[in-house]
Design an enzyme around this catalytic site. Sequence first.
Site, PDB file in Angstrom:
ATOM      1  N   ARG A  81      -9.464   7.253  12.353  1.00 16.11           N
ATOM      2  CA  ARG A  81      -8.670   7.658  11.186  1.00 16.11           C
ATOM      3  C   ARG A  81      -9.504   7.566   9.912  1.00 16.11           C
ATOM      4  NH1 ARG A  81      -4.043   4.140  10.012  1.00 16.11           N
ATOM      5  NH2 ARG A  81      -4.288   5.392   8.147  1.00 16.11           N
TER       6      ARG A  81
ATOM      7  N   CYS B  12       4.834   0.401   9.408  1.00 19.49           N
ATOM      8  CA  CYS B  12       3.399   0.509   9.566  1.00 19.49           C
ATOM      9  C   CYS B  12       2.912  -0.848  10.031  1.00 19.49           C
ATOM     10  CB  CYS B  12       2.781   0.894   8.237  1.00 19.49           C
ATOM     11  SG  CYS B  12       1.032   0.641   8.158  1.00 19.49           S
TER      12      CYS B  12
ATOM     13  N   ASN C  60      -9.676   7.697   1.119  1.00 18.28           N
ATOM     14  CA  ASN C  60      -8.567   7.423   0.205  1.00 18.28           C
ATOM     15  C   ASN C  60      -8.602   8.271  -1.060  1.00 18.28           C
ATOM     16  OD1 ASN C  60      -7.611   5.624   2.030  1.00 18.28           O
ATOM     17  ND2 ASN C  60      -8.008   3.785   0.811  1.00 18.28           N
TER      18      ASN C  60
HETATM   19  C1  UD1 Z   1      -3.581   2.537  -0.522  1.00 15.30           C
HETATM   20  C2  UD1 Z   1      -4.724   2.809   0.422  1.00 15.30           C
HETATM   21  C3  UD1 Z   1      -4.924   1.645   1.379  1.00 15.30           C
HETATM   22  C4  UD1 Z   1      -5.088   0.353   0.604  1.00 15.30           C
HETATM   23  C5  UD1 Z   1      -3.948   0.171  -0.397  1.00 15.30           C
HETATM   24  C6  UD1 Z   1      -4.143  -1.037  -1.316  1.00 15.30           C
HETATM   25  C7  UD1 Z   1      -4.721   5.210   0.614  1.00 15.30           C
HETATM   26  C8  UD1 Z   1      -4.473   6.401   1.458  1.00 15.30           C
HETATM   27  N1  UD1 Z   1      -4.452   4.019   1.153  1.00 15.30           N
HETATM   28  O1  UD1 Z   1      -2.409   2.422   0.278  1.00 15.30           O
HETATM   29  O2  UD1 Z   1      -6.097   1.898   2.163  1.00 15.30           O
HETATM   30  O3  UD1 Z   1      -5.103  -0.737   1.500  1.00 15.30           O
HETATM   31  O4  UD1 Z   1      -3.834   1.328  -1.230  1.00 15.30           O
HETATM   32  O5  UD1 Z   1      -5.346  -0.938  -1.997  1.00 15.30           O
HETATM   33  O6  UD1 Z   1      -5.193   5.320  -0.490  1.00 15.30           O
HETATM   34  N2  UD1 Z   1       4.630  -1.130  -2.361  1.00 15.30           N
HETATM   35  C9  UD1 Z   1       6.002  -1.244  -2.515  1.00 15.30           C
HETATM   36  N3  UD1 Z   1       6.712  -0.129  -2.892  1.00 15.30           N
HETATM   37  C10 UD1 Z   1       6.118   1.080  -3.093  1.00 15.30           C
HETATM   38  C11 UD1 Z   1       4.725   1.186  -2.948  1.00 15.30           C
HETATM   39  C12 UD1 Z   1       3.993   0.056  -2.572  1.00 15.30           C
HETATM   40  O7  UD1 Z   1       6.576  -2.314  -2.326  1.00 15.30           O
HETATM   41  O8  UD1 Z   1       6.814   2.046  -3.422  1.00 15.30           O
HETATM   42  C13 UD1 Z   1       3.835  -2.328  -1.974  1.00 15.30           C
HETATM   43  C14 UD1 Z   1       3.213  -2.172  -0.581  1.00 15.30           C
HETATM   44  O9  UD1 Z   1       4.098  -2.566   0.431  1.00 15.30           O
HETATM   45  C15 UD1 Z   1       2.011  -3.087  -0.695  1.00 15.30           C
HETATM   46  C16 UD1 Z   1       1.589  -2.947  -2.177  1.00 15.30           C
HETATM   47  O10 UD1 Z   1       2.728  -2.441  -2.845  1.00 15.30           O
HETATM   48  O11 UD1 Z   1       2.387  -4.418  -0.452  1.00 15.30           O
HETATM   49  C17 UD1 Z   1       0.412  -2.028  -2.406  1.00 15.30           C
HETATM   50  O12 UD1 Z   1       0.641  -0.785  -1.779  1.00 15.30           O
HETATM   51  P1  UD1 Z   1      -0.031   0.576  -2.267  1.00 15.30           P
HETATM   52  O13 UD1 Z   1      -1.052   0.262  -3.323  1.00 15.30           O
HETATM   53  O14 UD1 Z   1       1.020   1.549  -2.606  1.00 15.30           O
HETATM   54  O15 UD1 Z   1      -0.803   1.048  -0.968  1.00 15.30           O
HETATM   55  P2  UD1 Z   1      -0.966   2.514  -0.410  1.00 15.30           P
HETATM   56  O16 UD1 Z   1      -1.017   3.491  -1.521  1.00 15.30           O
HETATM   57  O17 UD1 Z   1      -0.015   2.735   0.691  1.00 15.30           O
END
Ligand code: UD1
Length: 419
Positions: free
Chosen positions: A398, A116, A23
Site C-alpha cells: 500500500r 481501521c 500521503n
Molecule cells: C494521515 C496520514 C497517516 C498519518 C496520519 C497522522 C494520509 C493518507 N494518511 O491520516 O499516514 O498516520 O495522517 O499523521 O495522509 N480524527 C478524529 N476525527 C476526524 C479526523 C481525525 O477524531 O474527523 C482523529 C483520528 O482518529 C486520529 C487523529 O485525529 O486519532 C489524527 O488523524 P488524521 O490526522 O486525520 O489522520 P489521517 O488524515 O487519517
Amino acid sequence: MDKFLIQGGQKLEGEVRISGAKNAALPLLAATILADSPIRISNMPNLRDVNTLVKLIAGLGVAIEYAGDTVTADTSTLNNQFAPYDLVKTMRASILVLGPLVARYGEAKVSLPGGCAIGSRPVDQHLKALEALGAHIEVENGYVHAKVDGRLKGGEVIFDMVTVGGTENILMAATLADGVTTIRNAAREPEITDLANMLIKMGAKIEGLDTDTLVVTGVESLHGCDYAVVADRIETGSYLAAAAITGGRVRTTHTDPALLECILDKFEEMGAEVTRGEDWIELDMQGKRPKAVSFRTLPHPDFPTDMQAQIMAVNAIGRGFATISETIFENRFMHVPELSRMGANIQVEGNDAVVTGVEKLSAAPVMATDLRASFSLVLAALAAEGETLIDRIYHIDRGYEHIEAKLQGIGAKIKRVSG
Ligand code: UD1
C-alpha cells in the site's frame, strides 16, 4: 498471499532513490476533481493506495490515465458524484474526494471509510468543517451525503484536534467557496503544503502555508497544471532506519532533509553520522550498535506517528532503554507482539511502551498488521540472525514502492514468495 523471506545479518550499504510521497499523492489526486482543464501530476509512486484512488476517480467519470509515474486527469466527462463502499472501505483517504466534489458539483455521496486496524479514526471533523462552509450533511446507511445550493460559503473552521485529512478536505473545498475561509488548528504536515502549492498553481488563493492557520480566498474556478509530488519523508526515514539497524551506510536520494529534521535528530541521538545534501541524506552507523532513543509522536513538525514502528524496531537492538508514547492513534502498537516473537524486550502500558535493547534479534515467522508496522518487521528481520518469513505483506504494498528492489540494491537478502 505474498510473503517476504529475509535473511538477516547483512550490513546495508548503497543508494536508495526515494519515491513521491503516498500521503501527498492521494490528496493531489483528489484535487484533480477541482480542475476545469486537464491536469498532469508526475513523480506518482506506483502503490496500491494510489491505484485505488485512481479507480475511484475513474468511477466518477473522470478521464484519468496512469502511465509510468504520471497521472493525467480531465474532469470534463465527470458524470456522477458517488464513491461506493467497496472502494472506500479499502482506503480511508478516499474520503478526500468529498470536499472537492461538493465544492465543484454541489453534491457528493461518499461511503464512510469504516473501521481501521489502527484505531477508530472517525471523520467527524471533516463533516463539521464542511457544514461550517454551508454544506448540508446527512449520514445514512453508511454513506455521507453532502449537498449545497450553489457555492459553499467561506467561513471559520476550528478543528478540535489536528487532523491531516480533515485539513486537506476543507482546504480543497474552500478554494471554490464564495468568500474567505479561515482554517484554525490546521495540520502543518509537508504533504499539506504540497497540496496547497498545487492548488495555488491551479489558481487558488491560499495564505499561511506551513502554519496552523490557513486563509483561503475562494475563486470561481480552478484550472489544470503540471505538478510533481513531493518526496516521501516516511520512506526516506524508513530506509535510513535500515542503515541504522544493520550498522550500515545508506544514502537516500531525490529527497529533502528539510522534510524530516525531527527524525534526523533522532538518528543523530542514536550515534549515527547524518550528512545532509540539497536533495539527499546519508546515514552512516559505522558498524556501531545504535543507542536507544525516547520520543513521543505528535503532529508535524514533531515526531511523526508514521515513523514510530520503525524507530521502535531500531530501539529493539539499541544500547540501553527508551520510552515511546503514541499520542496520535490508539492501538498503534500492533507490531509489538510480532517484534517480541523475534526476541525484542518491549513492555506496553496503554499508549506508552518501554523498549529495552537486546544485543541480537532472532528470526521467527511474523505477520504484518498495518503499513508502517510492516516495515518495522522488515527492519527487525534485516538485523536478526536467521531467516524471517513475514506474512500479509499486502500492507507494505500500500505504501512502499518497489521495496524488494530498493532493499536488494543496498545489499539486503530479501525475496517475495507467494502462497
Ligand atoms: C494521515 C496520514 C497517516 C498519518 C496520519 C497522522 C494520509 C493518507 N494518511 O491520516 O499516514 O498516520 O495522517 O499523521 O495522509 N480524527 C478524529 N476525527 C476526524 C479526523 C481525525 O477524531 O474527523 C482523529 C483520528 O482518529 C486520529 C487523529 O485525529 O486519532 C489524527 O488523524 P488524521 O490526522 O486525520 O489522520 P489521517 O488524515 O487519517
